[in-house]
Design a protein around this motif. Structure first.
Motif, short mmCIF file in Angstrom:
data_model
loop_
_atom_site.label_atom_id
_atom_site.label_comp_id
_atom_site.label_asym_id
_atom_site.label_seq_id
_atom_site.Cartn_x
_atom_site.Cartn_y
_atom_site.Cartn_z
N LEU A 104 71.02 13.26 -29.24
CA LEU A 104 70.15 12.10 -29.04
C LEU A 104 70.82 11.07 -28.12
CD1 LEU A 104 67.52 10.67 -29.77
CD2 LEU A 104 68.70 9.66 -31.74
N ARG A 105 72.08 10.77 -28.41
CA ARG A 105 72.81 9.78 -27.61
C ARG A 105 73.56 10.42 -26.44
NH1 ARG A 105 73.27 8.29 -32.96
NH2 ARG A 105 72.56 6.18 -33.48
N ARG A 106 73.54 11.73 -26.38
CA ARG A 106 74.14 12.48 -25.27
C ARG A 106 75.63 12.17 -25.11
NH1 ARG A 106 70.97 14.74 -21.33
NH2 ARG A 106 72.45 14.10 -19.72
N TYR A 107 76.37 12.41 -26.19
CA TYR A 107 77.82 12.28 -26.09
C TYR A 107 78.51 13.22 -27.08
CZ TYR A 107 77.75 9.11 -30.21
OH TYR A 107 77.57 8.55 -31.45
N PHE A 108 79.80 13.45 -26.81
CA PHE A 108 80.65 14.27 -27.67
C PHE A 108 81.71 13.35 -28.25
CE2 PHE A 108 84.46 17.26 -27.81
CZ PHE A 108 84.14 17.75 -29.07
N GLU A 109 81.70 13.20 -29.58
CA GLU A 109 82.68 12.35 -30.25
C GLU A 109 83.87 13.21 -30.67
OE1 GLU A 109 83.08 9.33 -34.10
OE2 GLU A 109 81.17 10.29 -33.62
N VAL A 110 85.03 12.93 -30.10
CA VAL A 110 86.23 13.74 -30.34
C VAL A 110 86.95 13.23 -31.58
CG1 VAL A 110 88.41 14.54 -29.38
CG2 VAL A 110 86.47 14.12 -27.86
N GLN A 111 87.20 14.14 -32.51
CA GLN A 111 87.95 13.80 -33.72
C GLN A 111 89.38 14.33 -33.64
OE1 GLN A 111 85.38 15.67 -36.60
NE2 GLN A 111 84.07 13.86 -36.79
N PHE A 112 89.57 15.38 -32.88
CA PHE A 112 90.91 15.95 -32.67
C PHE A 112 90.92 16.67 -31.33
CE2 PHE A 112 93.07 20.04 -32.49
CZ PHE A 112 94.40 19.65 -32.60
N ALA A 113 92.05 16.57 -30.64
CA ALA A 113 92.23 17.32 -29.39
C ALA A 113 93.69 17.75 -29.29
CB ALA A 113 91.86 16.45 -28.18
#
Length: 266
Positions: free
Chosen positions: A173-182
């Protein structure tokens, strides 16, 4: 940590192979390393003496510095007419660069095989996640050359999340990827000082937190002692009341007996 632990043996394997080879033999090895599906760190390979010698030449060659050092001249003669220099540039690209860096320098770099393209795009996501934990779809599609949202999400899920490189939430919906770990990448030039500062700040915060925790423990111990003291005082008071009641009951019973005896005598 799992991704780092998983590739430790793979790194050791390639380091041993690189240590035993020189010159033109390093080219295919570098292609193999940068194509390996489970290898995402390359600084150890770059640090191998036989590789580092060639890297030293490459840095001088591409920055236009005169080659006056005898061993560098000999390396130039050894590499002249070979593809080793560009292969080593590829290795440095995979250690520190992104897909955009490759496109900017594709004219002097060899064409990447599909596995290398995939790997470099995966590494690009890790680089983007270093500075921003919320990555817009538009930014990702631009950096990864994804043609549509479906292609981007399939790549993030199948090639990044399932590979253990990142964890996070996709928000269509908001067109984003929320990173929790990388997973971490190889350190780039200039990052060491920043990392040391970050760790120093973390250590300072940890020290302050430890002091706060110790103060809380002392406060809790003090409150516990006060509570025990209050509990003891309360128990003593209850015992005193019980004793007082018992004495009063005993006195009352004595009076009753005396009273009964008096009326019997009368």
């Amino acid at each position: 940590m799992e991704i780092e632990e998983k590739q430790a043996e793979i790194i050791e394997q390639f380091v041993k192979q690189a240590s035993a080879q020189k010159g033109s033999a390093l080219g295919p090895l570098i292609v193999e390393a940068t194509s390996h599906p489970s290898l995402f760190a390359f600084s150890e390979i770059l640090a191998v003496p036989t590789v580092a010698e060639v890297v030293a030449f490459v840095k001088l060659f591409f920055t236009g510095i005169s080659l006056h050092v005898i061993y560098v001249k000999s390396m130039y003669l050894q590499l002249e007419g070979t593809n080793n220099s560009v292969h080593l540039e590829v290795l440095r690209l995979f250690a520190q660069g992104t897909w955009s860096d490759y496109k900017s320098n594709s004219g002097r770099l060899p064409q990447l095989v599909p596995d290398q393209v995939l790997k470099l795009k995966q590494l690009t996501v890790l680089t983007l996640a270093e500075t921003n934990k919320v990555l817009s779809y538009d930014k990702l599609m631009l950096e990864l050359d994804a043609t549509n949202v479906r292609e981007l999400e399939d790549f993030l899920i199948n090639d990044c999340m399932y590979a253990g490189l990142v964890r996070g939430k996709l928000d269509q919906l908001r067109r984003y990827f929320e990173v929790q770990f990388a997973a971490g990448r190889d350190l780039r030039s200039g990052q060491l000082g920043s990392m040391i500062q970050t760790l120093s700040n973390w250590l300072a915060v940890s020290d302050n937190l430890l002091i706060t925790i110790q103060d809380k423990i002392k406060w809790a111990d003090t409150m516990s002692e006060l509570d025990k003291k209050h509990q003891k005082e309360l128990e003593d008071r209850v015992m005193e009341v019980k004793k007082s009641v018992a004495i009063k009951e005993k006195a009352s019973n004595v009076l009753k007996i005396e009273h009964a005896t008096y009326w019997m005598d009368v």
